[in-house]
Motif scaffolding. Structure first.
Motif, PDB file in Angstrom:
ATOM      1  N   GLY A 292       0.828  -1.196   0.000  1.00  0.00           N
ATOM      2  CA  GLY A 292       0.000   0.000   0.000  1.00  0.00           C
ATOM      3  C   GLY A 292       0.864   1.248   0.000  1.00  0.00           C
ATOM      4  N   PRO A 293       0.316   2.396  -0.399  1.00  0.00           N
ATOM      5  CA  PRO A 293       1.106   3.643  -0.440  1.00  0.00           C
ATOM      6  C   PRO A 293       1.692   4.030   0.906  1.00  0.00           C
ATOM      7  N   GLU A 294       1.078   3.574   1.994  1.00  0.00           N
ATOM      8  CA  GLU A 294       1.588   3.942   3.321  1.00  0.00           C
ATOM      9  C   GLU A 294       2.958   3.350   3.613  1.00  0.00           C
ATOM     10  N   LEU A 295       3.398   2.371   2.797  1.00  0.00           N
ATOM     11  CA  LEU A 295       4.713   1.751   3.010  1.00  0.00           C
ATOM     12  C   LEU A 295       5.799   2.330   2.102  1.00  0.00           C
ATOM     13  N   ASP A 296       5.445   3.287   1.263  1.00  0.00           N
ATOM     14  CA  ASP A 296       6.391   3.773   0.253  1.00  0.00           C
ATOM     15  C   ASP A 296       7.705   4.265   0.831  1.00  0.00           C
ATOM     16  N   HIS A 297       7.696   4.806   2.023  1.00  0.00           N
ATOM     17  CA  HIS A 297       8.911   5.382   2.606  1.00  0.00           C
ATOM     18  C   HIS A 297       9.444   4.547   3.770  1.00  0.00           C
ATOM     19  N   ASP A 298       9.091   3.270   3.773  1.00  0.00           N
ATOM     20  CA  ASP A 298       9.562   2.348   4.818  1.00  0.00           C
ATOM     21  C   ASP A 298      10.218   1.137   4.139  1.00  0.00           C
ATOM     22  N   PRO A 299      11.502   1.263   3.758  1.00  0.00           N
ATOM     23  CA  PRO A 299      12.166   0.178   3.018  1.00  0.00           C
ATOM     24  C   PRO A 299      12.093  -1.173   3.730  1.00  0.00           C
ATOM     25  N   ALA A 300      12.217  -1.179   5.056  1.00  0.00           N
ATOM     26  CA  ALA A 300      12.212  -2.451   5.783  1.00  0.00           C
ATOM     27  C   ALA A 300      10.866  -3.146   5.651  1.00  0.00           C
ATOM     28  N   ALA A 301       9.765  -2.393   5.784  1.00  0.00           N
ATOM     29  CA  ALA A 301       8.439  -2.990   5.650  1.00  0.00           C
ATOM     30  C   ALA A 301       8.162  -3.390   4.207  1.00  0.00           C
ATOM     31  N   LEU A 302       8.618  -2.570   3.259  1.00  0.00           N
ATOM     32  CA  LEU A 302       8.417  -2.894   1.839  1.00  0.00           C
ATOM     33  C   LEU A 302       9.068  -4.222   1.484  1.00  0.00           C
ATOM     34  N   ALA A 303      10.251  -4.452   2.020  1.00  0.00           N
ATOM     35  CA  ALA A 303      11.018  -5.645   1.658  1.00  0.00           C
ATOM     36  C   ALA A 303      10.358  -6.934   2.115  1.00  0.00           C
ATOM     37  N   GLU A 304       9.316  -6.845   2.956  1.00  0.00           N
ATOM     38  CA  GLU A 304       8.600  -8.025   3.425  1.00  0.00           C
ATOM     39  C   GLU A 304       7.394  -8.352   2.556  1.00  0.00           C
ATOM     40  N   VAL A 305       7.025  -7.473   1.609  1.00  0.00           N
ATOM     41  CA  VAL A 305       5.849  -7.679   0.765  1.00  0.00           C
ATOM     42  C   VAL A 305       6.227  -8.574  -0.420  1.00  0.00           C
ATOM     43  N   GLY A 306       5.369  -9.538  -0.758  1.00  0.00           N
ATOM     44  CA  GLY A 306       5.706 -10.551  -1.767  1.00  0.00           C
ATOM     45  C   GLY A 306       6.174  -9.988  -3.093  1.00  0.00           C
ATOM     46  N   ALA A 307       5.430  -9.038  -3.680  1.00  0.00           N
ATOM     47  CA  ALA A 307       5.807  -8.489  -4.990  1.00  0.00           C
ATOM     48  C   ALA A 307       7.143  -7.771  -4.921  1.00  0.00           C
ATOM     49  N   VAL A 308       7.380  -7.033  -3.833  1.00  0.00           N
ATOM     50  CA  VAL A 308       8.652  -6.315  -3.681  1.00  0.00           C
ATOM     51  C   VAL A 308       9.797  -7.310  -3.528  1.00  0.00           C
TER      52      VAL A 308
ATOM     53  N   ALA B  10       9.581   4.394  -5.787  1.00  0.00           N
ATOM     54  CA  ALA B  10       9.481   3.951  -7.179  1.00  0.00           C
ATOM     55  C   ALA B  10       9.323   2.439  -7.252  1.00  0.00           C
ATOM     56  N   VAL B  11      10.041   1.691  -6.414  1.00  0.00           N
ATOM     57  CA  VAL B  11       9.920   0.234  -6.399  1.00  0.00           C
ATOM     58  C   VAL B  11       8.505  -0.175  -5.998  1.00  0.00           C
ATOM     59  N   ALA B  12       7.965   0.494  -4.962  1.00  0.00           N
ATOM     60  CA  ALA B  12       6.609   0.176  -4.525  1.00  0.00           C
ATOM     61  C   ALA B  12       5.592   0.488  -5.617  1.00  0.00           C
TER      62      ALA B  12
ATOM     63  N   SER C 149      16.583  -3.266 -15.905  1.00  0.00           N
ATOM     64  CA  SER C 149      17.232  -2.531 -14.818  1.00  0.00           C
ATOM     65  C   SER C 149      18.710  -2.294 -15.044  1.00  0.00           C
ATOM     66  N   THR C 150      19.303  -2.993 -16.013  1.00  0.00           N
ATOM     67  CA  THR C 150      20.720  -2.725 -16.306  1.00  0.00           C
ATOM     68  C   THR C 150      20.907  -1.385 -17.012  1.00  0.00           C
ATOM     69  N   VAL C 151      19.833  -0.852 -17.602  1.00  0.00           N
ATOM     70  CA  VAL C 151      19.950   0.436 -18.306  1.00  0.00           C
ATOM     71  C   VAL C 151      18.976   1.481 -17.772  1.00  0.00           C
ATOM     72  N   LEU C 152      18.022   1.087 -16.905  1.00  0.00           N
ATOM     73  CA  LEU C 152      17.057   2.033 -16.366  1.00  0.00           C
ATOM     74  C   LEU C 152      16.927   1.824 -14.855  1.00  0.00           C
ATOM     75  N   SER C 153      16.883   2.905 -14.095  1.00  0.00           N
ATOM     76  CA  SER C 153      16.651   2.819 -12.660  1.00  0.00           C
ATOM     77  C   SER C 153      15.167   2.590 -12.415  1.00  0.00           C
ATOM     78  N   PRO C 154      14.769   2.176 -11.192  1.00  0.00           N
ATOM     79  CA  PRO C 154      13.339   2.020 -10.914  1.00  0.00           C
ATOM     80  C   PRO C 154      12.531   3.272 -11.224  1.00  0.00           C
TER      81      PRO C 154
ATOM     82  N   LEU D  95      10.047 -10.269  -4.773  1.00  0.00           N
ATOM     83  CA  LEU D  95      10.375 -10.862  -6.073  1.00  0.00           C
ATOM     84  C   LEU D  95      11.093  -9.859  -6.967  1.00  0.00           C
ATOM     85  N   LEU D  96      10.606  -8.616  -7.020  1.00  0.00           N
ATOM     86  CA  LEU D  96      11.255  -7.609  -7.855  1.00  0.00           C
ATOM     87  C   LEU D  96      12.684  -7.373  -7.392  1.00  0.00           C
ATOM     88  N   LEU D  97      12.901  -7.303  -6.091  1.00  0.00           N
ATOM     89  CA  LEU D  97      14.259  -7.106  -5.574  1.00  0.00           C
ATOM     90  C   LEU D  97      15.161  -8.286  -5.915  1.00  0.00           C
ATOM     91  N   ALA D  98      14.616  -9.508  -5.860  1.00  0.00           N
ATOM     92  CA  ALA D  98      15.420 -10.687  -6.209  1.00  0.00           C
ATOM     93  C   ALA D  98      15.916 -10.589  -7.642  1.00  0.00           C
TER      94      ALA D  98
END
Length: 418
Positions: free
Chosen positions: A234-250, A273-275, A295-300, A252-255
């Motif tokens: 949800g948008p409420e997690l956009d500025h909380d990297p630790a909480a974002l990293a626990e969400v399934g879609a995030v 941007a990742v969220a 991602s090798t040529v574009l940032s999130p 996978l994208l980070l992997a």
């Protein structure tokens, strides 16, 4: 000496189970309910059709029978002794080797494995959009049952292998025999030979069948499980990297990002941007993998800007994508399969902002409640809508990708399909 203790040294596990059950005055149905097993599983064990009861099954039975001390030890020993005597000499057949890690599907894997191995379900279809990860999930379940419980796995790629004729049916039944076996029919979008399943279930008491398909087709005695995309933040997690990293879609994208950009970190600047990427792409695994391929040529943030013009403007990268499911094609095919009634309701729901409930859909459609809710169920099974967390009951939303398919959005696609 307890007569049952004498019996355990001379009788098979099935007979010991029957005597123990009758001694405490339980029917097969009541014991099955207490042990969270099927009555058929109890019947098959007592009749000797199941020769190698699983350790977890024996534990559930011992708990349900309230066995303690020597009685419990003797009961469990009888099951182990029978397993050693009856274990066939040939090694169980292994499933195909996975080519990548699975991320964010821990709960689905556990539920499916328990349904087959603990609760005794014999026929399950996993349905969903192309690219949602059906095959990878079923492969994980097959690996778990093979490694933890020594099940054999027979994997059939339905897109490549022709239907089984009478001779092949007989060979397959003989090969499977009575040992615990998982038969996977992967990509069975053209349908399943129910005659084959009936014959195999009749001759193979330890058989379980898992089917993957984009089109959910209920089968007699089977269950259809819709596989949704991964959860998105949800948008409420956009500025909380630790909480974002626990969400399934995030996760996978980070992997994917870290494979292509070793050392990539989810810092506070990149986190929003990742969220947003995960939300725009609905947590659909194939879409996340496609985006990460650039991602090798574009940032999130640059990727997000490119997707603002339309998620289907981003073609697969020239190398490294491996020809995986085309996101636009998978969604287009799912839309093309809709009936006129399903298309009409989906169009109305896509035009409605935010999430909605089944009651909202009924009011919006103007149809009888039972008819409308049945259509909502069908759209959910097709993968074009998904459930979302809610405190006041079950709520749903149309996929963002579905809303934005093509230049005119879902409305234009639906009109063209009509």
């Amino acid at each position: 000496m307890d007569g049952v203790q004498v019996l355990h040294s001379t009788a098979g596990f099935g007979e010991l189970l029957r005597v123990r059950r009758e001694r405490v005055g339980l029917t097969q149905q009541v014991l099955a309910d207490h042990a969270t097993l099927s009555v058929r599983a109890i019947r098959d064990m007592e009749s000797g059709r199941v020769q190698r009861p699983r350790q977890e099954t024996v534990r559930l039975l011992a708990d349900a029978l309230r066995l303690e001390g020597h009685s419990r030890s003797n009961f469990e020993a009888a099951a182990r002794r029978q397993a050693l005597v009856e274990e066939p000499r040939d090694e169980p057949t292994a499933p195909p080797v996975a080519r990548g890690a699975i991320v964010g599907r821990d709960l689905e894997t556990e539920v499916l494995a328990d349904a087959l191995a603990v609760h005794g379900d014999r026929l399950i279809t996993v349905a969903g959009l192309g690219g949602v990860g059906k095959t990878r999930l079923v492969l994980e379940v097959a690996q778990r049952l093979h490694l933890a419980s020594r099940w054999s796995v027979r994997w059939i790629d339905c897109a490549r292998q022709p239907p089984a004729g009478p001779e092949r049916r007989a060979d397959l039944a003989r090969t499977i025999g009575e040992r615990p076996t998982l038969l996977v029919l992967d990509g069975a979008d053209a349908g399943v030979d129910t005659g084959l399943l009936d014959e195999l279930f009749h001759h193979c008491p330890g058989l379980r069948v898992l089917i993957t398909a984009q089109v959910p087709r209920p089968l007699p005695g089977g269950q259809v499980i819709p596989l949704a995309p991964l959860p998105v933040p949800g948008p409420e997690l956009d500025h909380d990297p630790a909480a974002l990293a626990e969400v399934g879609a995030v996760r996978l994208l980070l992997a994917h990002l870290r494979r292509l950009r070793p050392g990539f970190r989810l810092d506070p600047e990149e986190a929003p941007a990742v969220a947003a990427l995960c939300r725009q792409l609905d947590g659909l695994p194939s879409a996340l993998e496609l985006a990460a391929g650039w991602s090798t040529v574009l940032s999130p943030r640059q990727l997000l800007a490119r997707l603002a013009d339309g998620p289907f403007q981003l073609a697969p990268p020239p190398a490294g994508y491996g020809g995986r499911a085309d996101v636009g094609a998978a969604l287009g095919a799912a839309l093309d399969r809709l009936t006129l009634g399903q298309r009409d309701l989906l169009e109305r729901l896509a035009a409605r902002p935010g999430d909605w409930s089944g009651e909202d859909a009924v009011e919006l459609s103007g149809r009888p409640p039972q008819e409308c809710l049945a259509t909502v169920h069908e759209l959910l099974a097709s993968g074009l809508i998904r459930s979302v967390p809610a405190r006041d009951g079950v709520r749903f939303t149309v996929l963002n990708l579905c809303r934005r398919l093509g230049g005119d959005g879902v409305h234009g696609r639906l009109a063209a399909a009509s």
